[in-house]
Structures are given as structure tokens and as C-alpha cells.
Design an enzyme around this catalytic site. Structure first.
Site, mmCIF file in Angstrom:
data_model
loop_
_atom_site.group_PDB
_atom_site.id
_atom_site.type_symbol
_atom_site.label_atom_id
_atom_site.label_comp_id
_atom_site.label_asym_id
_atom_site.label_seq_id
_atom_site.Cartn_x
_atom_site.Cartn_y
_atom_site.Cartn_z
ATOM 1 N N GLY A 36 0.805 -1.211 0.000
ATOM 2 C CA GLY A 36 0.000 0.000 0.000
ATOM 3 C C GLY A 36 0.839 1.261 0.000
ATOM 4 O O GLY A 36 2.025 1.247 -0.330
ATOM 5 N N ILE A 37 0.186 2.329 0.419
ATOM 6 C CA ILE A 37 0.774 3.670 0.357
ATOM 7 C C ILE A 37 1.396 4.017 1.704
ATOM 8 O O ILE A 37 0.899 3.603 2.737
ATOM 9 C CB ILE A 37 -0.364 4.661 -0.013
ATOM 10 N N GLY A 38 2.497 4.791 1.679
ATOM 11 C CA GLY A 38 3.090 5.293 2.923
ATOM 12 C C GLY A 38 4.481 4.745 3.162
ATOM 13 O O GLY A 38 5.020 3.977 2.368
ATOM 14 N N ALA A 39 5.051 5.153 4.309
ATOM 15 C CA ALA A 39 6.443 4.834 4.612
ATOM 16 C C ALA A 39 6.647 3.340 4.929
ATOM 17 O O ALA A 39 7.703 2.771 4.634
ATOM 18 C CB ALA A 39 6.896 5.673 5.795
ATOM 19 N N ILE A 40 5.643 2.708 5.501
ATOM 20 C CA ILE A 40 5.827 1.332 5.976
ATOM 21 C C ILE A 40 6.018 0.343 4.814
ATOM 22 O O ILE A 40 6.977 -0.442 4.820
ATOM 23 C CB ILE A 40 4.629 0.892 6.863
ATOM 24 N N GLU B 184 -2.115 -2.560 -6.131
ATOM 25 C CA GLU B 184 -2.790 -1.379 -6.653
ATOM 26 C C GLU B 184 -1.711 -0.417 -7.160
ATOM 27 O O GLU B 184 -1.733 0.025 -8.287
ATOM 28 C CB GLU B 184 -3.590 -0.751 -5.511
ATOM 29 N N GLY C 44 -7.687 0.469 -1.813
ATOM 30 C CA GLY C 44 -7.987 -0.953 -1.997
ATOM 31 C C GLY C 44 -7.711 -1.767 -0.750
ATOM 32 O O GLY C 44 -7.594 -2.996 -0.826
HETATM 33 N N1 COA Z 1 -3.732 10.323 15.679
HETATM 34 C C1 COA Z 1 -3.267 11.549 15.333
HETATM 35 N N2 COA Z 1 -2.401 11.747 14.315
HETATM 36 C C2 COA Z 1 -2.010 10.672 13.635
HETATM 37 C C3 COA Z 1 -2.458 9.375 13.937
HETATM 38 C C4 COA Z 1 -3.350 9.224 15.020
HETATM 39 N N3 COA Z 1 -3.801 8.029 15.366
HETATM 40 N N4 COA Z 1 -1.887 8.513 13.091
HETATM 41 C C5 COA Z 1 -1.111 9.210 12.271
HETATM 42 N N5 COA Z 1 -1.181 10.530 12.593
HETATM 43 C C6 COA Z 1 -0.459 11.614 11.944
HETATM 44 C C7 COA Z 1 1.022 11.295 11.836
HETATM 45 O O1 COA Z 1 1.730 11.715 13.002
HETATM 46 C C8 COA Z 1 1.403 12.055 10.592
HETATM 47 O O2 COA Z 1 1.500 13.425 10.922
HETATM 48 P P1 COA Z 1 2.698 14.337 10.316
HETATM 49 O O3 COA Z 1 2.456 14.337 8.830
HETATM 50 O O4 COA Z 1 2.470 15.650 10.968
HETATM 51 O O5 COA Z 1 3.958 13.634 10.718
HETATM 52 C C9 COA Z 1 0.184 11.904 9.704
HETATM 53 O O6 COA Z 1 -0.908 11.678 10.590
HETATM 54 C C10 COA Z 1 0.294 10.767 8.703
HETATM 55 O O7 COA Z 1 0.538 9.549 9.360
HETATM 56 P P2 COA Z 1 1.541 8.471 8.748
HETATM 57 O O8 COA Z 1 1.347 7.231 9.499
HETATM 58 O O9 COA Z 1 2.910 9.040 8.650
HETATM 59 O O10 COA Z 1 0.965 8.344 7.260
HETATM 60 P P3 COA Z 1 1.550 7.580 5.996
HETATM 61 O O11 COA Z 1 1.959 8.571 4.999
HETATM 62 O O12 COA Z 1 2.529 6.512 6.373
HETATM 63 O O13 COA Z 1 0.210 6.888 5.437
HETATM 64 C C11 COA Z 1 -1.949 5.916 5.802
HETATM 65 C C12 COA Z 1 -0.495 5.988 6.265
HETATM 66 C C13 COA Z 1 -2.649 4.925 6.706
HETATM 67 C C14 COA Z 1 -2.612 7.266 5.894
HETATM 68 C C15 COA Z 1 -1.974 5.409 4.331
HETATM 69 O O14 COA Z 1 -1.340 4.158 4.276
HETATM 70 C C16 COA Z 1 -3.390 5.269 3.818
HETATM 71 O O15 COA Z 1 -3.965 6.227 3.358
HETATM 72 N N6 COA Z 1 -3.971 4.045 3.897
HETATM 73 C C17 COA Z 1 -5.344 3.782 3.448
HETATM 74 C C18 COA Z 1 -5.412 3.323 2.020
HETATM 75 C C19 COA Z 1 -4.704 2.035 1.756
HETATM 76 O O16 COA Z 1 -4.273 1.313 2.644
HETATM 77 N N7 COA Z 1 -4.597 1.706 0.519
HETATM 78 C C20 COA Z 1 -3.983 0.425 0.173
HETATM 79 C C21 COA Z 1 -3.986 0.095 -1.231
HETATM 80 S S1 COA Z 1 -2.770 1.106 -2.090
#
Ligand code: COA
Length: 435
Positions: free
Chosen positions: A214-218, A237, A335
Site C-alpha cells: 500500500g501507500i506510505g512509509a511502511i 494497486e 484498496g
Molecule cells: N492520531 C493523530 N495523528 C495521527 C495518527 C493518530 N492516530 N496517526 C497518524 N497521525 C499523523 C502522523 O503523526 C502524521 O502526521 P505528520 O504528517 O504531521 O507527521 C500523519 O498523521 C500521517 O501519518 P503516517 O502514518 O505518517 O501516514 P503515511 O503517509 O505513512 O500513510 C496511511 C499511512 C494509513 C494514511 C496510508 O497508508 C493510507 O492512506 N492508507 C489507506 C489506504 C490504503 O491502505 N490503501 C492500500 C492500497 S494502495
């Protein structure tokens, strides 16, 4: 008329092309790195001429001038996936978010998402008059099929990709020839926490698995932890730099895939200039519409399908919130649940949700007694399987509520375990006696 004459006749200017857009129309625009920037610029320049034009898009990478506040009131933005540059415009009074799975968008276009005008990017035509949709196949064909007017920026710097993302010159109304670099997304080097998460995830991935990331750093950190694996495949995706790197090293080769053997399958590509060069004319990569790639029944036909996605928070029952922080819509479901379900149905498949144990500089635990009020549940407690943090792996599938809470407390950040234990003891009326 042969396609070459037709092509010449259809060459247009941005101003002539946008004259096909009228007040009250709905415009569907290209996705992610394939956002059509020339038309967006022209529309923003002439925004005063428009009233109540609805623009549908998902992630928009790079400068999308239609999102600027000066365009509010003229353009309304509607989306089911937000990115940093679209959050304000979609959450603005006139815009709105609509919850929908990415896989359903093609079917909704022409129905719930009316499409008067489709604006996309593609490559210039090949010898047979076909343009490749390049780095974004997803919902483009559906919009091009139903739109009354189709505007295509034929970008010489758009990579040519294989699969089903092809349109013929005869399907286009306005052709805007151009040559500009696609916007890039550069993944930052993973932190220690992210690398620890990547290493835990890699223990769950067997040789011969087919992966969705998926999307993001992990997901990026997970890819960096797979250097000792063999014969991995991709059915995803998104296709990213980390995937390209493992393909170059032969670790991802698709040789044991049960569908599209030898090919990496995705619906869109987003990353660096090197990634766009890597996919250009690369027959090992195929893009398909999102209603195919993200269909759980298609995903499930892959042997050892492993989905790896991230989230924002998880409650002690295993409900996963991935798209909103409380009432604040942050992204969208994309997705996620489709891949969770597809991987679960796959033979020897697994779904993994991985996240750092804390957010906001360590001040908030992502494992919580309750989700933040208003948070949308993206992956339900009935669907969830593995949850991973830097502190380890919790397998929730088949576990009772009490055991789930115990497992999640074990992988929570130590600073927040006392708070979670207090809730556990209140909820289950017993002492928490797990090491
Ligand atoms: N409460 C408050 N703030 C939170 C939080 C929580 N529980 N969880 C995360 N945050 C903040 C983080 O501190 C970060 O803030 P910053 O930008 O000021 O540092 C921001 O929200 C983003 O969090 P992060 O975990 O770094 O996001 P990411 O870029 O790694 O993306 C998702 C993670 C979950 C948002 C992303 O994977 C997503 O949109 N997933 C849903 C869609 C998906 O899974 N698609 C899969 C098929 S491609």
C-alpha cells in the site's frame, strides 16, 4: 480517414479544449502522477468563466492549480481519496468526500459520478494509433468510454506501459501534444522504527509469495527488508520505487505466480524519475483497470498472496482506522479491504496491517482502547489478521476479544501499555497477567 490524419485534425489548444466544459458539468481527471497539468492550468487561469463545475479526482500529485482557493466557488472538488494538496479543497464548503472503494470507481463513472468531460494524459500514439495511458490505468478507460468530450494531453515524457491501458486516437476529441516531466514522489529513507516493522513483516513473507504493498512509509520499509527472499511476485494497486529495486535485483521475478506469471501487475505507478524510466516500455510490468486489479476474487487466485498496508489507529478489538483521524478525513480506503479479503481467501495467503506504535512524535498511541470518535473503520475486526508494530506481531484472526487485547498490548509502545492495561482490566474484569 486514417488515424494519422485524424490525429492532426484533433490537435487542439487548451483554450479550445476547455470550451467543451460548461457550467454544471462534471469533469473526471487523471489520477496521481498522471494528473493533466496543462488543462488544470488552463482551467485555473479561466476559472472566472465557470460556475459550479464538479471535478472528480483521486490522489493528485504535483501542482494542481484547480485546487487553489482562487478557484473555489467556480470548481467543486469531489474525491474518495485525499492527498496533501487536495485535503483543503475537498473539505472546503463546496467540495465533499465520498466513501467508496477504489475498485468501484470505474463502475460509478457515468452513474454516481457523472462524466461530461474526461481529461487524462497518455503517450503520443504508436504505429497503430494507440496511446498508452502510461502510469495510470485505474479509472481512465471508464471515463473515456462515457464522456461526451475526451481531452488527452499526449505527453512525450509519459512512459509507455503494457497491459490494458490503451486508447485509440479515434476515441479522443481534443489532443494536446506536450512534453513535461511527471511529478515525482520520493520515499524518505526509512527510520529505525520503520525498519524494525519491515523486519517483522519480512518474517511473515515466504519465498514465492505475491505481494500487494500500500501507500506510505511502511510498505517502503517492508520492501527494503526483503533482500534475502526468492521468487516474489507483484499483484498490487500501486507500483513503487521499492518494487522496481527488487525487480532489478531479481528478487521479484513473478516466476511462481499463479496469475500473470512473470509479470508485475498494478493499476498505477507513482515514484521517482528513475521509476518512470524503469517502467517505460518494460514488458515485465502490466497495468490493468482498478476494477480488475483490486477485485478480491481476482486477488484471491494468486497463490500465497500477502497484502501489506498501513493504518492510523487500531482499537483493542482489532478495528482498523486507516483513512480518517477522528472526523478529519485524511486519505481514503483505496484498496485496503479488497486486498485484505483477497489475501485472506488466497491459498496460504496473509494480510498484514503494519504501523508505528505511536504517532505525532511519540505523543499518541496508535493502539487505543477505542478509536477516536468519528474515525471510519477501514478494515473491520472480522477481516483483520496480522497487526505489526516495531514491538512485534499480533495475529488477531481467530482470537477472542480478550486475547486480541492482550496481543495488541504486547506490541503497543511501553509508555502507553499501563493505560491500555487499565482499560483491559476494567473491560474484562480481571488482572492483566501476560508477560
Ligand atoms: N492520531 C493523530 N495523528 C495521527 C495518527 C493518530 N492516530 N496517526 C497518524 N497521525 C499523523 C502522523 O503523526 C502524521 O502526521 P505528520 O504528517 O504531521 O507527521 C500523519 O498523521 C500521517 O501519518 P503516517 O502514518 O505518517 O501516514 P503515511 O503517509 O505513512 O500513510 C496511511 C499511512 C494509513 C494514511 C496510508 O497508508 C493510507 O492512506 N492508507 C489507506 C489506504 C490504503 O491502505 N490503501 C492500500 C492500497 S494502495
Amino acid at each position: 480517414m486514417n488515424w494519422k490524419d485524424e490525429y492532426k485534425k484533433k490537435i487542439s489548444t487548451p483554450e479550445r479544449a476547455i470550451a467543451d466544459i460548461h457550467d454544471g458539468n462534471c469533469v473526471v481527471m487523471g489520477h496521481a502522477a498522471a494528473s493533466p497539468h496543462i488543462i488544470q492550468h488552463a482551467l485555473a487561469e479561466h476559472c472566472e468563466d465557470y460556475n459550479d463545475v464538479l471535478i472528480f479526482h483521486m490522489t493528485t500529485l504535483g501542482e494542481n492549480e484547480c485546487l487553489h482557493p482562487r478557484c473555489y466557488g467556480h470548481f467543486r472538488h469531489v474525491s474518495n481519496f485525499l492527498s496533501a494538496n487536495s485535503r483543503d479543497a475537498v473539505n472546503h464548503l463546496e467540495g465533499d468526500f465520498f466513501p467508496a472503494y477504489f475498485k468501484d470507481v470505474p463502475e460509478m463513472i457515468g452513474d454516481e459520478i457523472p462524466c461530461d468531460v474526461a481529461v487524462f494524459q497518455a503517450t503520443p500514439p504508436n504505429e497503430e494509433g494507440y496511446c498508452s495511458l502510461g502510469v495510470s490505468c485505474d479509472y481512465a478507460l471508464a471515463a473515456i468510454r462515457v464522456a461526451k468530450s475526451v481531452i488527452i494531453e499526449t505527453n512525450e515524457l509519459m512512459p509507455f506501459t503494457y497491459g490494458e491501458g490503451m486508447i485509440h486516437v479515434s476515441q479522443i476529441d481534443h489532443i494536446i501534444p506536450c512534453a513535461y516531466h511527471l511529478p515525482e514522489l520520493h520515499a524518505e529513507a526509512p527510520s529505525e522504527v520503520e525498519m524494525a516493522i519491515g523486519r517483522h513483516c519480512s518474517t511473515l513473507i515466504a519465498d514465492g509469495s505475491t505481494l500487494q504493498l500500500g501507500i506510505g512509509a511502511i510498505p517502503n520499509a517492508v520492501l527494503q527488508s526483503l533482500g534475502d527472499k526468492n521468487d516474489l511476485g507483484i499483484h498490487s494497486e500501486m507500483f513503487s520505487d521499492g518494487v522496481a529495486d527488487l525487480m532489478r535485483r531479481g528478487i521479484i521475478n513473478g516466476s511462481r505466480k499463479t496469475m500473470h506469471k512473470g509479470k508485475a501487475v498494478a493499476t498505477f505507478i507513482m515514484g521517482s524519475r528513475e521509476l518512470y524510466d524503469f517502467v517505460d516500455g518494460n514488458e515485465d510490468i502490466e497495468l490493468y483497470p482498478v476494477n480488475y486489479t483490486n477485485d478480491p476474487f481476482i486477488i484471491a487466485q494468486n497463490y500465497r498472496m500477502v497484502s501489506i498496508n498501513s493504518c492510523l489507529e487500531v482499537d483493542l478489538m482489532g478495528q482498523v482506522a486507516s483513512e480518517s483521524i477522528g472526523m478529519r478525513q485524511y486519505s481514503g480506503i483505496g484498496g485496503q479491504i479488497d486486498f485484505v479479503r483477497g489475501a485472506t481467501m488466497s491459498r496460504e495467503g496473509k494480510s498484514i496491517i503494519a504501523m508505528p506504535s505511536t504517532a505525532a512524535g511519540g505523543t499518541i498511541s496508535r493502539i487505543k482502547p477505542f478509536l477516536t470518535p468519528g474515525a471510519a473503520v477501514s478494515t473491520t475486526r472480522n477481516d483483520v489478521n496480522y497487526i505489526v508494530t516495531e514491538y512485534g506481531i499480533a495475529r488477531l484472526k481467530g482470537r477472542t476479544l480478550k486475547h486480541r487485547a492482550e496481543d495488541l498490548i504486547r506490541i503497543a509502545h511501553p509508555d502507553f501499555r499501563p493505560m491500555l492495561i487499565e482499560e483491559y482490566e476494567r473491560r474484562f474484569c480481571c488482572k492483566y497477567e501476560v508477560d
